[in-house]
Design an enzyme around this catalytic site. Structure first.
Site, PDB file in Angstrom:
ATOM      1  N   HIS A   1      27.550  -6.463  19.396  1.00 18.10           N
ATOM      2  CA  HIS A   1      28.989  -6.616  19.168  1.00 18.10           C
ATOM      3  C   HIS A   1      29.365  -8.093  19.015  1.00 18.10           C
ATOM      4  O   HIS A   1      29.701  -8.761  19.991  1.00 18.10           O
ATOM      5  CB  HIS A   1      29.714  -5.994  20.370  1.00 18.10           C
ATOM      6  CG  HIS A   1      31.173  -5.766  20.159  1.00 18.10           C
ATOM      7  ND1 HIS A   1      31.831  -4.680  20.678  1.00 18.10           N
ATOM      8  CD2 HIS A   1      32.118  -6.470  19.495  1.00 18.10           C
ATOM      9  CE1 HIS A   1      33.112  -4.735  20.339  1.00 18.10           C
ATOM     10  NE2 HIS A   1      33.311  -5.816  19.621  1.00 18.10           N
TER      11      HIS A   1
ATOM     12  N   ASP B   1      30.973  -9.163  22.480  1.00 19.09           N
ATOM     13  CA  ASP B   1      32.317  -9.153  21.856  1.00 19.09           C
ATOM     14  C   ASP B   1      32.761 -10.584  21.563  1.00 19.09           C
ATOM     15  O   ASP B   1      33.952 -10.918  21.700  1.00 19.09           O
ATOM     16  CB  ASP B   1      33.342  -8.415  22.730  1.00 19.09           C
ATOM     17  CG  ASP B   1      34.608  -8.053  21.949  1.00 19.09           C
ATOM     18  OD1 ASP B   1      34.666  -8.301  20.719  1.00 19.09           O
ATOM     19  OD2 ASP B   1      35.547  -7.533  22.566  1.00 19.09           O
TER      20      ASP B   1
ATOM     21  N   HIS C   1      35.836   1.719  19.660  1.00 20.09           N
ATOM     22  CA  HIS C   1      36.741   0.872  20.446  1.00 20.09           C
ATOM     23  C   HIS C   1      37.739   1.839  21.081  1.00 20.09           C
ATOM     24  O   HIS C   1      38.657   2.311  20.415  1.00 20.09           O
ATOM     25  CB  HIS C   1      37.416  -0.135  19.505  1.00 20.09           C
ATOM     26  CG  HIS C   1      38.537  -0.917  20.115  1.00 20.09           C
ATOM     27  ND1 HIS C   1      38.507  -2.289  20.221  1.00 20.09           N
ATOM     28  CD2 HIS C   1      39.725  -0.526  20.639  1.00 20.09           C
ATOM     29  CE1 HIS C   1      39.638  -2.703  20.791  1.00 20.09           C
ATOM     30  NE2 HIS C   1      40.396  -1.655  21.046  1.00 20.09           N
TER      31      HIS C   1
HETATM   32 ZN   LIG Z   1      36.982  -3.894  20.431  1.00 18.22          ZN
END
Ligand SMILES: [Zn+2]
Length: 428
Positions: free
Chosen positions: A55, A302, A176
């Site tokens: 990610h 992320d 998500h």
């Molecule tokens: Zn996300």
């Protein structure tokens, strides 16, 4: 180029020499020798398989002022990564074979990590109709992970169809998990602090409701589901329940959700604004235990670079997201290793082996052993230093760890036997 890595500790165990030739580990043992190999003194350093990120936001095409494939790749290599999955929320969106191949080629040109494009689930991330999933899977980028990350695939019928579609090529839908109607206008975790600070809350139930729905769908369809950045104790319980029933579900947690809490919002410093938001101490404890017992499969960064004008504003206007690639292993060292929750084999499993398996990357996440691809890192666990955002390789500066002292420093990273980082510096 060949390298003789002297006296490293594979997985934190007994010191050994590692000989790397022609892109492979050719031997691991005592007092190895090789003529012509460059010698790397690795006494006191831990050797691990190169990390794999499921990610990463690389921002190219479209927001090259925040990050490029090259600058993000360099940040990844400096963090010990040898492969990163590049999220699809670029401009244009990576929802066609053309765009995923463009990102993949930029990664090849940079040559610092394997850049593995993630394909969008829906056209334009709009959640209305499926993107060309099959064409992206068949493209040169060989996409196996599909995600509308930044947005939830909120329509349950569309989510079901996506899960059915990706089964044909052993793909996975990475969700998500955010019920959008429950998070309209949300600024931080919904709880006592949000009430006191007067900021609209993002309730844990908005994440948990989607995970509950999606594990039922994945079980019904018999497809692979991956849950992005789980952030609540309730999500861990749901995943444990679904895995116990045999659902093919995997999940990731970010380094920042393992370390930081919603107390950071009290500073009103938008560097701590992230989606999903930082949660409570109890959530952090549950996430750590879930990662330790394998309910949560992987750590994923992320990594979300933002240009200064998008981040340094009032909390309410600032874009959510924070940098993560260069400090990921240090945060895991502090949150999981120094607390005794994971040993170095466990770290290798959660940051390399399992993410590579989820992304179906055959040449990453391999053990440190003779005959294997030479994707590895060397870490100095004794080093401790404050994080200086100005010194980061990312084009953006939104690190939540600015000024915070973190343990561990990546000394070297090797991608298929080529040093992408040596002496703590990127080689290209
Ligand atoms: Zn996300």
């Amino acid at each position: 180029m060949s390298y003789l890595i002297r006296g490293a500790s594979p997985y934190g165990g007994d010191p050994a020499d590692i000989l790397v030739e022609d892109g492979r580990i050719v031997a691991i043992g005592d007092a190895l020798s090789s003529t012509g190999a460059e010698v790397v003194d690795a006494a006191g350093l831990i050797a691990l398989p190169g990390l794999v990120d499921l990610h990463t936001h690389l921002r190219e095409p479209g927001r090259e002022d925040a990050e490029t494939v090259e600058t993000g790749s360099r940040a990844a290599a400096l963090g010990g990564f040898t492969a990163v999955h590049a999220m699809a929320n670029t401009d244009p969106v990576a929802d066609t074979a053309g765009v995923v191949e463009q990102v993949w080629r930029l990664g090849e040109q940079a040559g610092l990590v394997d850049v593995v494009p993630v394909g969008a689930v829906t056209v334009g991330l709009r959640g209305e109709r499926l993107a060309e999933l099959g064409a992206m899977a068949d493209s040169a980028a060989r996409v196996r992970v599909f995600s509308d990350d930044g947005h939830c695939v909120a329509d349950p019928a569309l989510m079901r169809r996506a899960l059915e579609y990706v089964k044909a090529f052993d793909g996975v839908v990475a969700q998500h998990a955010e019920e959008p109607r429950l998070t309209a206008g949300a600024q931080m975790h919904e709880g006592d602090r949000s009430a006191r600070l007067g900021l609209t809350g993002w309730p844990a139930a908005a994440e948990e409701a989607i995970i509950a729905r999606d594990v039922l769908l994945a079980g019904h369809v018999g497809a692979r589901l991956h849950v992005c950045h789980v952030s609540t104790a309730g999500s861990v319980e749901l995943l444990r329940w679904a895995k116990g029933r045999g659902v093919q579900v995997t999940a990731e947690v970010t380094p920042h959700h393992l370390l930081l809490t919603d107390a950071c919002a009290e500073s009103y410093d938008p560097v701590f604004k992230v989606n999903p938001p930082l949660r409570t101490d109890d959530d952090v404890a549950a996430l750590r235990l879930g990662l330790a017992d394998g309910t949560i499969d992987a750590v994923a960064t992320d990594h979300a670079p933002h240009a200064v004008e998008d981040k340094e504003s009032e909390w309410a206007q600032a874009r959510p997201g924070m940098l993560g690639l260069e400090q990921a292993l240090s945060v895991v060292l502090e949150a999981m290793v120094e607390t005794g929750l994971l040993d170095w084999r466990g770290v290798a499993d959660r940051m390399s082996v399992r993410p590579a398996a989820i992304g179906r990357l055959a040449h990453h996440g391999r053990p440190l052993a003779a005959g294997e691809p030479a994707n590895l890192l060397l870490l100095d666990p004794a080093s401790r230093a404050p994080v200086d955002p100005a010194a980061l390789a990312s084009r953006s500066r939104n690190s939540p760890y600015a000024g915070r002292e973190l343990p561990g420093r990546i000394v070297a990273t090797f991608l298929r036997g080529t040093a992408t980082v040596l002496d703590g510096k990127a080689t290209r």
